[in-house]
Design a protein around this motif. Structure first.
Motif, mmCIF file in Angstrom:
data_model
loop_
_atom_site.group_PDB
_atom_site.id
_atom_site.type_symbol
_atom_site.label_atom_id
_atom_site.label_comp_id
_atom_site.label_asym_id
_atom_site.label_seq_id
_atom_site.Cartn_x
_atom_site.Cartn_y
_atom_site.Cartn_z
ATOM 1 N N THR A 240 -0.185 -11.356 -10.382
ATOM 2 C CA THR A 240 1.058 -12.076 -11.437
ATOM 3 C C THR A 240 2.542 -11.332 -10.695
ATOM 4 O OG1 THR A 240 0.550 -12.804 -13.583
ATOM 5 C CG2 THR A 240 3.664 -13.137 -13.162
ATOM 6 N N ILE A 241 3.243 -12.679 -10.067
ATOM 7 C CA ILE A 241 4.667 -11.903 -9.041
ATOM 8 C C ILE A 241 5.763 -11.692 -10.742
ATOM 9 C CG2 ILE A 241 5.747 -12.901 -6.987
ATOM 10 C CD1 ILE A 241 4.191 -14.270 -5.600
ATOM 11 N N VAL A 242 6.051 -10.559 -10.094
ATOM 12 C CA VAL A 242 7.124 -11.097 -11.177
ATOM 13 C C VAL A 242 8.807 -10.694 -11.450
ATOM 14 C CG1 VAL A 242 5.752 -8.948 -12.378
ATOM 15 C CG2 VAL A 242 7.202 -7.853 -10.756
ATOM 16 N N ASN A 243 8.403 -10.734 -9.612
ATOM 17 C CA ASN A 243 9.880 -11.113 -8.627
ATOM 18 C C ASN A 243 10.265 -12.182 -7.713
ATOM 19 O OD1 ASN A 243 8.911 -9.176 -6.781
ATOM 20 N ND2 ASN A 243 10.319 -9.258 -5.624
ATOM 21 N N GLU A 244 10.392 -13.169 -7.445
ATOM 22 C CA GLU A 244 10.691 -14.877 -7.175
ATOM 23 C C GLU A 244 11.551 -13.955 -5.528
ATOM 24 O OE1 GLU A 244 8.445 -16.897 -6.425
ATOM 25 O OE2 GLU A 244 7.299 -16.267 -8.556
ATOM 26 N N PRO A 245 11.396 -13.909 -4.458
ATOM 27 C CA PRO A 245 12.093 -13.440 -3.617
ATOM 28 C C PRO A 245 12.873 -14.825 -3.246
ATOM 29 C CG PRO A 245 9.887 -13.458 -2.287
ATOM 30 C CD PRO A 245 9.477 -13.626 -3.994
ATOM 31 N N ASP A 246 13.675 -14.505 -2.413
ATOM 32 C CA ASP A 246 14.474 -15.939 -2.380
ATOM 33 C C ASP A 246 13.943 -16.503 -0.639
ATOM 34 O OD1 ASP A 246 17.071 -15.086 -3.726
ATOM 35 O OD2 ASP A 246 17.773 -13.482 -1.347
#
Length: 254
Positions: A240-246
């Motif tokens: 799971t990716i906990v932060n969504e990069p720009d």
């Protein structure tokens, strides 16, 4: 130039020596799916995949396709097996929903209307035969295969051999397919995080043609493939990716 909308549903059906079943099956399917077409505001399509038939099915499929606009036909150069036929059909299907069915007339095409309502809640809806009308040997081998599969894979599906299924397109684009993997569609879908459920459907005895499966290629081959699916389960990524990069495309120009 006008473009027709994509099909709301693609029906993918592998065919191996089912000549006497083809016209009745096509008639039943076009009637059932045609009755649903208006409510979906788009056409449907039937994708037959001829898996090296030698009984005249190939020519009859072309005849049916020439007079039935909803029918598309893919011909293999030789027999490659049911999973390969499903894979080819999935690749060429244009619908957002993809349904599968055998060409043996042992299922009622009208039962697809029992599965479709649940596709709004689940990614894969599987038919479950209420009463198997097969030979004793086929029922026995299927029962053993179910016990072994459930003990190893824990997929919670009672009848993975029922060919009547409805998939969201994302499922068939994600699951890996190798020889004989069609037996494990529900387990492969769950392995990749998709939701799966079952719906009871009817089952009928075969009237025309012969079954392509027996104890050897149903039970023993299935147990062999079970090891491969379990291997994939244990090594499948679950992150799971906990932060969504720009999104780089949103960055201002330099």
């Amino acid at each position: 130039m006008t473009h027709s909308p994509p099909p709301w549903l693609s029906m993918v059906i592998p065919i191996k020596d089912e000549r006497d079943n083809l016209q009745p099956l096509t008639t039943q399917l076009t009637k059932v799916l045609g009755s649903l077409e208006q409510s979906h505001g788009a056409p449907f399509e039937i994708v037959y995949v001829d898996d090296g038939s030698t009984d005249g099915s190939s020519n009859l499929l072309d005849e049916i396709g020439s007079r039935t606009p909803e029918v598309r036909v893919l011909h293999f150069d030789r027999n490659h097996g049911q999973t390969a036929a499903f894979a080819a059909g999935f690749r060429h299907a244009r619908g957002e929903l993809i349904a599968t069915l055998d060409g043996d007339l042992q299922y009622d095409p009208a039962d697809i209307t029992l599965l479709l309502p649940l596709i709004t809640e689940y990614d894969l809806v599987c038919g479950r035969r209420r009463q198997r009308l097969d030979t004793l040997i086929r029922r026995f081998s299927s029962r053993l295969a179910y016990l072994a599969r459930n003990a190893v894979l824990h997929d919670g599906i009672h009848d993975s051999g029922c060919s009547l299924k409805v998939f969201r397109r994302a499922v068939v684009e994600r699951i890996p397919l190798f020889q004989n993997m069609h037996r494990f569609f529900p387990a492969l879908a769950r392995m990749h995080g998709f939701s799966v459920t079952e719906v009871p459907v009817q089952h009928f005895p075969r009237v025309h043609g012969r079954s392509k499966y027996g104890v050897g290629n149903r039970l023993f081959a299935g147990l062999y493939d079970l090891v491969a699916v379990r291997w994939m389960q244990k090594r499948c990524f679950h992150y799971t990716i906990v932060n969504e990069p720009d999104d780089p495309s949103d960055a201002p120009p330099k």
